[in-house]
Design a protein around this motif. Sequence first.
Motif, short mmCIF file in Angstrom:
data_model
loop_
_atom_site.label_atom_id
_atom_site.label_comp_id
_atom_site.label_asym_id
_atom_site.label_seq_id
_atom_site.Cartn_x
_atom_site.Cartn_y
_atom_site.Cartn_z
N ILE A 12 0.86 -1.18 0.00
CA ILE A 12 0.00 0.00 0.00
C ILE A 12 0.89 1.23 0.00
CG2 ILE A 12 -1.70 1.33 1.32
CD1 ILE A 12 -2.87 -1.19 2.36
N THR A 13 0.61 2.20 -0.85
CA THR A 13 1.46 3.37 -0.95
C THR A 13 1.42 4.20 0.33
OG1 THR A 13 -0.32 4.75 -1.86
CG2 THR A 13 1.03 3.48 -3.42
N LYS A 14 2.47 4.97 0.54
CA LYS A 14 2.52 5.85 1.70
C LYS A 14 1.35 6.84 1.69
CE LYS A 14 6.82 6.89 0.77
NZ LYS A 14 8.17 7.51 0.79
N LYS A 15 1.00 7.30 0.51
CA LYS A 15 -0.11 8.24 0.39
C LYS A 15 -1.41 7.62 0.91
CE LYS A 15 -2.60 11.10 -2.96
NZ LYS A 15 -2.70 11.51 -4.38
N ASN A 16 -1.64 6.37 0.53
CA ASN A 16 -2.87 5.72 0.99
C ASN A 16 -2.82 5.41 2.48
OD1 ASN A 16 -4.22 5.76 -1.42
ND2 ASN A 16 -3.76 3.66 -1.97
N ILE A 17 -1.64 5.06 2.96
CA ILE A 17 -1.51 4.82 4.40
C ILE A 17 -1.85 6.08 5.17
CG2 ILE A 17 0.11 4.28 6.26
CD1 ILE A 17 1.61 2.48 4.26
N ARG A 18 -1.33 7.23 4.72
CA ARG A 18 -1.65 8.51 5.36
C ARG A 18 -3.15 8.80 5.28
NH1 ARG A 18 2.90 8.74 8.08
NH2 ARG A 18 4.71 9.62 7.01
N PHE A 19 -3.72 8.47 4.12
CA PHE A 19 -5.15 8.70 3.93
C PHE A 19 -5.98 7.90 4.92
CE2 PHE A 19 -9.11 7.20 1.91
CZ PHE A 19 -9.76 8.42 1.77
N TYR A 20 -5.63 6.63 5.11
CA TYR A 20 -6.36 5.79 6.06
C TYR A 20 -6.19 6.29 7.49
CZ TYR A 20 -6.63 2.60 2.08
OH TYR A 20 -6.87 2.05 0.84
N GLU A 21 -5.03 6.85 7.77
CA GLU A 21 -4.83 7.45 9.09
C GLU A 21 -5.74 8.66 9.28
OE1 GLU A 21 -0.72 8.31 9.73
OE2 GLU A 21 -0.06 6.29 9.20
#
Length: 216
Positions: A12-21
């Motif tokens: 999972i991309t860092k961008k998506n990880i941040r988004f889920y956070e």
Amino acid sequence: MKINEVEALVGITKKNIRFYEEKGLLSPSRNSENGYRDYGEAEVAALRRIKLMRKLGVPIEEIRRMQEGTQTVGDGMRRHLVTLERERQNLEESVRLCELLRERTEPLGELDAGSVLAELEKLEQSGTTFPNKQKQDMRIRYVAPILAAAGLVVLMAATAGLMLWAFYVEPESSPPLVLAVIMVAMPLLVITGVLYALFQRIMEIGKGEIDDAKKY
């Protein structure tokens, strides 16, 4: 673990990880020494579950409910299956109408579109939703003016910056103050004009053209 490690481990991309956070689906702890996020096995497992649900098309809010325990996985899937079934029915109607039109031999200029549109409207009134390709096409129209405006803004900003740098480095060879102000102001005025034109174009695309597309 650092976010780069989680990205490689879960896919999972860092961008998506941040988004889920940001959406509250993930709450990693903070390293007390440097304040960085510290991901553990629990976060990795949570991200894998999120990844699975998103690949199946489950909305964020449904995932949140399942995470919070207000509904089970089965409850979430039953709700999602209702949405998928509706989408399948919509797609089947689109396929049926396309198959009917496939048998037509006349050119587009002679097609009686009114009768087909009337049938589409009846289906829409009964709850069928057809893909809005016009809206997707409108998004593409944003790209060219934004890229062109960005390029010109960067060029003009660089020009103004170079002039200011030259005036600063060699003040003795700088033009009179009034002329220097005018020289620097010209690219800034161009930038203002470009941004205003971009704003007008975006308003045109985002308002009139999309509104017209929705009527098709």
